[in-house]
Design a protein around this motif. Sequence first.
Motif, short mmCIF file in Angstrom:
data_model
loop_
_atom_site.label_atom_id
_atom_site.label_comp_id
_atom_site.label_asym_id
_atom_site.label_seq_id
_atom_site.Cartn_x
_atom_site.Cartn_y
_atom_site.Cartn_z
N LEU A 298 0.84 -1.35 -0.06
CA LEU A 298 0.03 -0.04 0.31
C LEU A 298 0.95 1.31 -0.04
O LEU A 298 0.68 2.18 -0.70
N LEU A 299 1.91 1.27 0.68
CA LEU A 299 2.99 2.27 0.76
C LEU A 299 3.58 2.64 -0.49
O LEU A 299 3.57 3.80 -1.17
N ARG A 300 3.63 1.46 -1.31
CA ARG A 300 4.40 1.61 -2.55
C ARG A 300 3.43 2.17 -3.55
O ARG A 300 3.50 2.97 -4.61
N ASP A 301 1.98 1.79 -3.48
CA ASP A 301 1.18 2.33 -4.10
C ASP A 301 0.86 3.71 -4.15
O ASP A 301 0.78 4.47 -4.96
N PHE A 302 1.02 4.31 -3.03
CA PHE A 302 0.97 5.67 -2.74
C PHE A 302 2.15 6.50 -3.27
O PHE A 302 1.99 7.59 -3.46
N GLU A 303 3.39 5.91 -3.04
CA GLU A 303 4.67 6.36 -3.44
C GLU A 303 4.34 6.72 -5.13
O GLU A 303 4.59 7.57 -5.67
N LEU A 304 3.84 5.49 -5.82
CA LEU A 304 3.58 5.92 -7.41
C LEU A 304 2.67 7.14 -7.74
O LEU A 304 2.90 7.89 -8.56
N LYS A 305 1.70 7.15 -6.62
CA LYS A 305 0.71 8.24 -7.06
C LYS A 305 1.55 9.55 -6.72
O LYS A 305 1.20 10.57 -7.38
N ILE A 306 2.42 9.64 -5.68
CA ILE A 306 2.97 10.69 -5.60
C ILE A 306 4.09 10.89 -6.41
O ILE A 306 4.37 12.32 -6.74
N ILE A 307 4.72 10.22 -7.16
CA ILE A 307 5.67 10.28 -8.23
C ILE A 307 4.81 10.85 -9.43
O ILE A 307 5.34 11.70 -10.22
N LYS A 308 3.51 10.22 -9.85
CA LYS A 308 2.89 10.93 -10.82
C LYS A 308 2.61 12.41 -10.51
O LYS A 308 2.34 13.15 -11.46
N HIS A 309 2.28 12.66 -9.19
CA HIS A 309 1.95 13.90 -9.06
C HIS A 309 3.13 15.23 -9.20
O HIS A 309 3.01 16.02 -9.80
N PHE A 310 3.94 14.58 -8.67
CA PHE A 310 5.02 15.65 -8.77
C PHE A 310 6.10 15.50 -10.06
O PHE A 310 6.83 16.34 -10.41
N SER A 311 6.04 14.30 -10.66
CA SER A 311 6.77 13.92 -11.93
C SER A 311 8.34 14.26 -11.87
O SER A 311 8.90 15.21 -12.47
N PRO A 312 8.97 13.72 -10.70
CA PRO A 312 10.31 14.00 -10.54
C PRO A 312 11.20 13.55 -11.73
O PRO A 312 11.29 12.52 -12.40
#
Length: 202
Positions: A155-169
Amino acid sequence: MHFTQLLPANDCMTEISQIVRSIEQTSKPFPEITDYPNEPGIYAFSLLAGSNMNNFGKSNQIIYVGIAKDSLRARDLGNHFRTGRTGSSTLRRSIGAVLKSELKLTARSRNGTSDRRAINNYIFEPSGDERLTTWMIKNLKVGYWKDLNRMNYKLLRDFELKIIKHFSPILDLDARSKHLNPLATELDQLRSICRTEAEIKL
């Protein structure tokens, strides 16, 4: 199925908003960090105002998002910001690859052998690795969201992916999202130069 797929869409979006807000509110340069949580969580590195990393980032841009499954303090302060930890830090290897010429870095095998994993997880010679740390301390800030409930790792990994998509690092090479990064191929090529050098220098 990830647990987030079981959550109502509004609840998931609320959680993501909270994570983003926490990362933005806690973001500080390394010298200003007086405490840092030992809880697991999600973190994001960004460039300080006035800093740049060639084509890979400009002032105040978030360049890297990651998770700490055990301790944010151990992952960020004890790994990413620490000289001698390049072999276990994707962030350090990527920044080093981008600034290789500028910082005069020479790549080496992580353990001095031709083992493919040791080559892929290359390090830099000691004085260069110290220059890399100095550059990071002078030019980066880091913010975090701490997972007080210690959620399931998936679940933490899933949220990480969503944050990556939000910020586009721009240093994102996560297999799940690198196709969204317009500079992923160029970054891969720069890291490949380091891997090749590490192999040659055996």
